[in-house]
Enzyme design. Structure first.
Site, short mmCIF file in Angstrom:
data_model
loop_
_atom_site.label_atom_id
_atom_site.label_comp_id
_atom_site.label_asym_id
_atom_site.label_seq_id
_atom_site.Cartn_x
_atom_site.Cartn_y
_atom_site.Cartn_z
N CYS A 142 54.31 -25.27 44.36
CA CYS A 142 54.48 -23.56 44.50
C CYS A 142 54.81 -23.03 43.12
CB CYS A 142 55.79 -23.28 45.47
SG CYS A 142 55.26 -23.63 47.02
N ARG B 175 49.57 -24.05 52.71
CA ARG B 175 48.90 -23.07 51.55
C ARG B 175 47.62 -22.45 51.86
NH1 ARG B 175 52.12 -24.73 47.28
NH2 ARG B 175 52.70 -26.86 47.96
C1 BEZ Z 1 55.97 -28.13 46.58
O1 BEZ Z 1 56.22 -29.00 45.65
O2 BEZ Z 1 55.48 -26.87 46.27
C2 BEZ Z 1 55.97 -28.49 47.96
C3 BEZ Z 1 56.05 -29.56 48.32
C4 BEZ Z 1 56.03 -30.17 49.63
C5 BEZ Z 1 56.38 -29.32 50.50
C6 BEZ Z 1 56.84 -28.06 50.28
C7 BEZ Z 1 56.39 -27.57 49.01
#
Ligand code: BEZ
Length: 230
Positions: free
Chosen positions: A47, A130
């Site tokens: 993110c 997402r």
């Molecule tokens: C992330 O790295 O943004 C992420 C990865 C897995 C679950 C939630 C966020």
């Protein structure tokens, strides 16, 4: 019941608190294109890479009259702390001192996320996937893309989507696979045999691969001058 918005329908309405104040969606964005997108959680690596990339491209989207609005099921203070950390501490792929100026919605009740089908229990019951909703100036959903938690989005592709949708609207054409401004566009299917014959003879600057598949050149400057001003 889980609801999923659909392409061609009005974007579901909501009011929300964001890092840039309260918003009334999509009413506040009437007259602009807007990308409403969700991310799973603040203070997570994928993110963070996405927000830095999207924030760096914000002025490019703005020139195409497209606003950005983010959302996660975190609270406002988490959002504020995360965006401050990004600006003050994170240097990534040449991006640094990145200020996220677009609104980031707090959605601790998950009301908005549920309304937009962003909670997909097979992936997570506590985080939004997402999701990307491209919404036109009349508030109609024009494109929906969902990605899983582990997969960071391609923001060049999201820009391409906005430009392609605007090109289709402005010029009454469709855009073929991997289209980019300056590439040939697809002209609508022929309405009569006469038109079809003319097409097969590749008149009027058209190139036909068969009666149902014709393209024409569309100048890049012409495309960009239209889509960057509307
Ligand atoms: C992330 O790295 O943004 C992420 C990865 C897995 C679950 C939630 C966020």
């Amino acid at each position: 019941m889980i609801t999923m918005p659909r392409i061609g329908e009005k974007a579901p309405e909501f009011q929300a608190v964001t890092t840039q104040g309260n918003i009334n969606f999509p009413g506040d964005y009437q007259g602009s294109w807007v990308i409403l997108f969700s991310h799973p959680a603040d203070f997570t690596p994928v993110c963070t890479s996405e927000f830095m990339t999207f924030a760096s491209l914000e002025s490019k989207f703005d020139k195409a009259n497209c606003k950005l609005v983010g959302l996660s099921v975190d609270g406002l203070f988490s959002h504020i702390a995360w965006l401050r950390t990004i600006k003050e501490k994170i240097e990534y792929k040449g991006m640094k001192d990145v200020e996220v100026k677009f609104p980031l919605i707090e959605d601790i009740t998950m009301d908005v996320a549920r309304k937009y089908g962003m909670i997909q229990p097979g992936e997570s019951t506590t985080k939004a996937v997402r999701a990307v909703f491209v919404i036109d100036p009349k508030g109609v959903i024009r494109t929906i893309i969902y990605y899983p938690l582990s997969l960071g989005r391609n923001f060049d592709e999201l820009y391409r989507v906005v430009i392609a949708l605007k090109t289709a609207d402005e010029f009454g054409v469709a855009t073929p696979a991997d289209w980019r401004p300056g590439d040939a566009v697809i002209v609508p299917p022929a309405g009569s045999c006469g038109v079809a014959k003319e097409r097969m003879e590749s008149k009027n600057g058209m190139k036909c691969y068969d009666w149902f598949f014709c393209t024409k050149e569309l100048d890049k400057e012409m495309v960009m001058s239209k889509v960057l001003t509307n």
